[in-house]
Design a protein around this motif. Structure first.
Motif, PDB file in Angstrom:
ATOM      1  N   ASP A  76       0.782  -1.250  -0.036  1.00 43.99           N
ATOM      2  CA  ASP A  76      -0.096  -0.043   0.035  1.00 43.99           C
ATOM      3  C   ASP A  76       0.809   1.320   0.126  1.00 43.99           C
ATOM      4  N   MET A  77       1.904   1.398   0.685  1.00 39.03           N
ATOM      5  CA  MET A  77       2.715   2.186   0.983  1.00 39.03           C
ATOM      6  C   MET A  77       3.294   2.705  -0.586  1.00 39.03           C
ATOM      7  N   HIS A  78       3.865   1.580  -1.379  1.00 37.15           N
ATOM      8  CA  HIS A  78       4.369   1.432  -2.575  1.00 37.15           C
ATOM      9  C   HIS A  78       3.511   2.178  -3.580  1.00 37.15           C
ATOM     10  N   ASP A  79       2.236   1.883  -3.294  1.00 32.35           N
ATOM     11  CA  ASP A  79       1.015   2.217  -4.429  1.00 32.35           C
ATOM     12  C   ASP A  79       0.921   3.797  -4.033  1.00 32.35           C
ATOM     13  N   ALA A  80       1.038   4.235  -2.804  1.00 28.52           N
ATOM     14  CA  ALA A  80       0.843   5.564  -2.536  1.00 28.52           C
ATOM     15  C   ALA A  80       1.942   6.395  -3.244  1.00 28.52           C
ATOM     16  N   TYR A  81       3.082   5.868  -2.979  1.00 31.50           N
ATOM     17  CA  TYR A  81       4.159   6.729  -3.671  1.00 31.50           C
ATOM     18  C   TYR A  81       4.102   6.643  -5.240  1.00 31.50           C
ATOM     19  N   LEU A  82       3.578   5.465  -5.707  1.00 32.67           N
ATOM     20  CA  LEU A  82       3.254   5.450  -7.325  1.00 32.67           C
ATOM     21  C   LEU A  82       2.327   6.658  -7.601  1.00 32.67           C
ATOM     22  N   ASN A  83       1.225   6.728  -6.774  1.00 33.03           N
ATOM     23  CA  ASN A  83       0.202   7.578  -7.219  1.00 33.03           C
ATOM     24  C   ASN A  83       0.616   8.832  -6.984  1.00 33.03           C
ATOM     25  N   GLU A  84       1.450   9.379  -5.934  1.00 32.43           N
ATOM     26  CA  GLU A  84       2.075  10.485  -5.779  1.00 32.43           C
ATOM     27  C   GLU A  84       2.884  10.693  -6.884  1.00 32.43           C
ATOM     28  N   PHE A  85       3.588   9.907  -7.552  1.00 31.94           N
ATOM     29  CA  PHE A  85       4.526  10.114  -8.735  1.00 31.94           C
ATOM     30  C   PHE A  85       3.915  10.495  -9.847  1.00 31.94           C
ATOM     31  N   GLU A  86       2.654   9.757 -10.072  1.00 28.18           N
ATOM     32  CA  GLU A  86       1.737  10.099 -11.378  1.00 28.18           C
ATOM     33  C   GLU A  86       1.209  11.473 -11.146  1.00 28.18           C
ATOM     34  N   LEU A  87       0.649  11.874 -10.060  1.00 28.47           N
ATOM     35  CA  LEU A  87       0.071  13.146  -9.810  1.00 28.47           C
ATOM     36  C   LEU A  87       1.121  14.157 -10.014  1.00 28.47           C
ATOM     37  N   LEU A  88       2.176  14.177  -9.532  1.00 26.10           N
ATOM     38  CA  LEU A  88       3.116  15.030  -9.958  1.00 26.10           C
ATOM     39  C   LEU A  88       3.510  15.373 -11.313  1.00 26.10           C
ATOM     40  N   GLN A  89       3.644  14.147 -11.910  1.00 27.85           N
ATOM     41  CA  GLN A  89       3.879  14.015 -13.491  1.00 27.85           C
ATOM     42  C   GLN A  89       2.868  14.602 -14.134  1.00 27.85           C
ATOM     43  N   ARG A  90       1.479  14.680 -13.775  1.00 29.71           N
ATOM     44  CA  ARG A  90       0.370  15.229 -14.589  1.00 29.71           C
ATOM     45  C   ARG A  90       0.417  16.877 -14.121  1.00 29.71           C
ATOM     46  N   LYS A  91       0.798  17.151 -12.877  1.00 26.43           N
ATOM     47  CA  LYS A  91       0.691  18.614 -12.478  1.00 26.43           C
ATOM     48  C   LYS A  91       1.914  19.701 -12.786  1.00 26.43           C
ATOM     49  N   MET A  92       2.860  19.051 -13.396  1.00 23.38           N
ATOM     50  CA  MET A  92       4.050  19.850 -13.667  1.00 23.38           C
ATOM     51  C   MET A  92       3.718  20.887 -14.872  1.00 23.38           C
ATOM     52  N   SER A  93       3.356  22.045 -14.665  1.00 23.60           N
ATOM     53  CA  SER A  93       3.084  22.867 -15.832  1.00 23.60           C
ATOM     54  C   SER A  93       3.648  24.213 -15.653  1.00 23.60           C
ATOM     55  N   PHE A  94       4.774  24.173 -15.232  1.00 23.97           N
ATOM     56  CA  PHE A  94       5.647  25.572 -14.654  1.00 23.97           C
ATOM     57  C   PHE A  94       7.089  25.676 -15.204  1.00 23.97           C
ATOM     58  N   PHE A  95       7.472  24.964 -16.069  1.00 21.91           N
ATOM     59  CA  PHE A  95       8.868  25.010 -16.642  1.00 21.91           C
ATOM     60  C   PHE A  95       9.136  25.616 -17.922  1.00 21.91           C
ATOM     61  N   GLY A  96       8.090  26.337 -18.247  1.00 21.67           N
ATOM     62  CA  GLY A  96       8.053  27.141 -19.421  1.00 21.67           C
ATOM     63  C   GLY A  96       8.855  26.696 -20.565  1.00 21.67           C
ATOM     64  N   GLU A  97       9.641  27.412 -21.349  1.00 16.89           N
ATOM     65  CA  GLU A  97      10.421  26.791 -22.537  1.00 16.89           C
ATOM     66  C   GLU A  97      11.011  25.372 -22.365  1.00 16.89           C
ATOM     67  N   TYR A  98      11.000  24.751 -21.147  1.00 19.31           N
ATOM     68  CA  TYR A  98      11.578  23.473 -21.037  1.00 19.31           C
ATOM     69  C   TYR A  98      10.499  22.479 -20.632  1.00 19.31           C
ATOM     70  N   GLN A  99       9.163  22.843 -20.741  1.00 12.02           N
ATOM     71  CA  GLN A  99       8.249  22.048 -20.332  1.00 12.02           C
ATOM     72  C   GLN A  99       8.311  20.579 -20.844  1.00 12.02           C
ATOM     73  N   GLU A 100       8.230  20.633 -22.263  1.00 12.78           N
ATOM     74  CA  GLU A 100       8.169  19.543 -22.936  1.00 12.78           C
ATOM     75  C   GLU A 100       9.517  18.638 -22.703  1.00 12.78           C
ATOM     76  N   LEU A 101      10.537  19.088 -22.422  1.00 13.89           N
ATOM     77  CA  LEU A 101      11.688  18.457 -22.157  1.00 13.89           C
ATOM     78  C   LEU A 101      11.574  17.883 -20.854  1.00 13.89           C
ATOM     79  N   VAL A 102      11.250  18.633 -19.831  1.00 14.43           N
ATOM     80  CA  VAL A 102      11.109  17.994 -18.385  1.00 14.43           C
ATOM     81  C   VAL A 102      10.044  16.919 -18.493  1.00 14.43           C
ATOM     82  N   SER A 103       8.838  17.069 -19.002  1.00 14.90           N
ATOM     83  CA  SER A 103       7.903  16.104 -19.352  1.00 14.90           C
ATOM     84  C   SER A 103       8.587  14.857 -19.395  1.00 14.90           C
ATOM     85  N   ASN A 104       9.255  14.906 -20.796  1.00  8.38           N
ATOM     86  CA  ASN A 104       9.976  13.588 -21.255  1.00  8.38           C
ATOM     87  C   ASN A 104      11.152  12.897 -20.440  1.00  8.38           C
TER      88      ASN A 104
END
Length: 337
Positions: free
Chosen positions: A272-300
């Motif tokens: 359960d702890m592992h899966d909670a960390y995985l859910n947090e990872f995916e949440l942060l992955q979806r919410k990173m929208s503040f890297f400006g010109e580097y946004q696509e590169l950071v997402s990749n």
């Protein structure tokens, strides 16, 4: 050490419990087989400190495949080699010094860091652990790893070794640590943060400025990656660690002691702890929208952190030699105190 047990006893309590899973794809570097052959040569020429039995076991583990799966998009074998060296040498070193003291581990760390940083440039005369770490730096220079990425990589390596030193206190006394202490140490001893740094050598990620790698979101993703891999390693290695005294740095054991619950309940809480960390990872992955010109590169880049996680897990699930009964290499270093 506990008496010998059968394979059936070794796995019977854990075989049918659910396992971690990831939504990320996994790949393997096209030169993985060539890197394996170099690994076998390292064992035969550098790891003469190990017994023949230990060396033959290490060969079966194919530890350099972890690097080939964790960073499958490196341009060449030359770029893969330093990460493969860190991975295999670090794991075999950890096995060899399994029961050394905290103080001895810090001395070992200082010698290694002097070699990989270049502050000691002379080639060690004797083959072995220190010679391989000296070679790691030579190979890093040869493939022109950018200085900023290399410095982050070896700083993360140092943190791994600090984790190795601090866990010795619990190993040598056969003591299970509190959860908070476990999490601090395991985030380093999983060995993953150097991988997070090395992922930046793939594709065009070396174009990203340093401040992005220091961003709190990215640092948190590193910690989540480290804990997920640390926990899935704990789950996979649990049968081995239940059969050996001193293997106390395992989340299942920690949760069982801390909550006074059954092994199965502790296992499920660890998952359960592992899966909670995985859910947090995916949440942060979806919410990173503040890297400006580097946004696509950071997402990749973050996507390829996910590939790294899946790749390391693929090695763990494909391995049939390291965490099986009598497959693990026992520490052969003779303690001084």
């Amino acid at each position: 050490m506990k008496a010998s047990i059968t394979d059936e006893q070794f796995f019977s309590n854990l075989l049918h419990l659910p396992k971690p899973s990831y939504p990320f794809p996994d790949f393997i570097h096209p030169d993985f087989q060539v890197q394996r052959e170099e690994y076998y040569k390292w064992i035969d020429t550098e790891y003469i400190i190990h017994s023949k039995e230990a060396r033959e076991k290490h060969k079966k583990h194919n530890l350099t495949d972890i690097a080939a799966r964790g960073c499958p998009f490196l341009k060449s074998l030359v770029e893969l080699r330093p990460l493969a060296n860190y991975t295999a040498n670090g794991a075999m070193m950890d096995d060899y010094f399994d029961r050394c003291s905290r103080e001895e581990m810090y001395i070992i760390m200082d010698k290694i860091m002097a070699l990989v940083s270049g502050s000691v440039s002379r080639e060690p005369e004797e083959p072995g652990i220190f010679h391989l770490f000296w070679q790691l730096r030579q190979d890093a220079v040869r493939c022109a790893i950018p200085e900023n990425i290399y410095n982050r990589f070896i700083k993360s390596m140092k943190d791994v070794f600090i984790g190795y030193a601090e866990e010795k206190v619990y190993y040598r006394t056969n003591t299970v640590p509190p959860l908070s202490v476990y999490l601090l140490i395991r985030a380093e001893t999983s060995g993953v943060k150097p991988y997070c740094d090395y992922v930046a050598l793939q594709k065009d990620y070396r174009k990203l400025p340093d401040e992005i790698f220091d961003h709190p979101f990215i640092r948190r993703l590193y910690t989540l990656s480290s804990l997920m891999i640390g926990i899935h390693n704990d789950i996979i290695s649990l049968p081995k660690e239940l059969s050996r005294e001193g293997d106390t740095m395992n989340l299942v054991k920690v949760l069982q002691q801390e909550n006074n619950i059954s092994l199965k309940e502790a296992y499920m809480r660890a998952l359960d702890m592992h899966d909670a960390y995985l859910n947090e990872f995916e949440l942060l992955q979806r919410k990173m929208s503040f890297f400006g010109e580097y946004q696509e590169l950071v997402s990749n880049y973050v996507h390829d952190l996910g590939v790294m996680i899946s790749g390391v897990y693929a090695w763990h699930t494909n391995d049939t030699s390291r965490y099986v009964n009598n497959g693990y290499v026992e520490g052969e270093y003779t303690n001084k105190g």
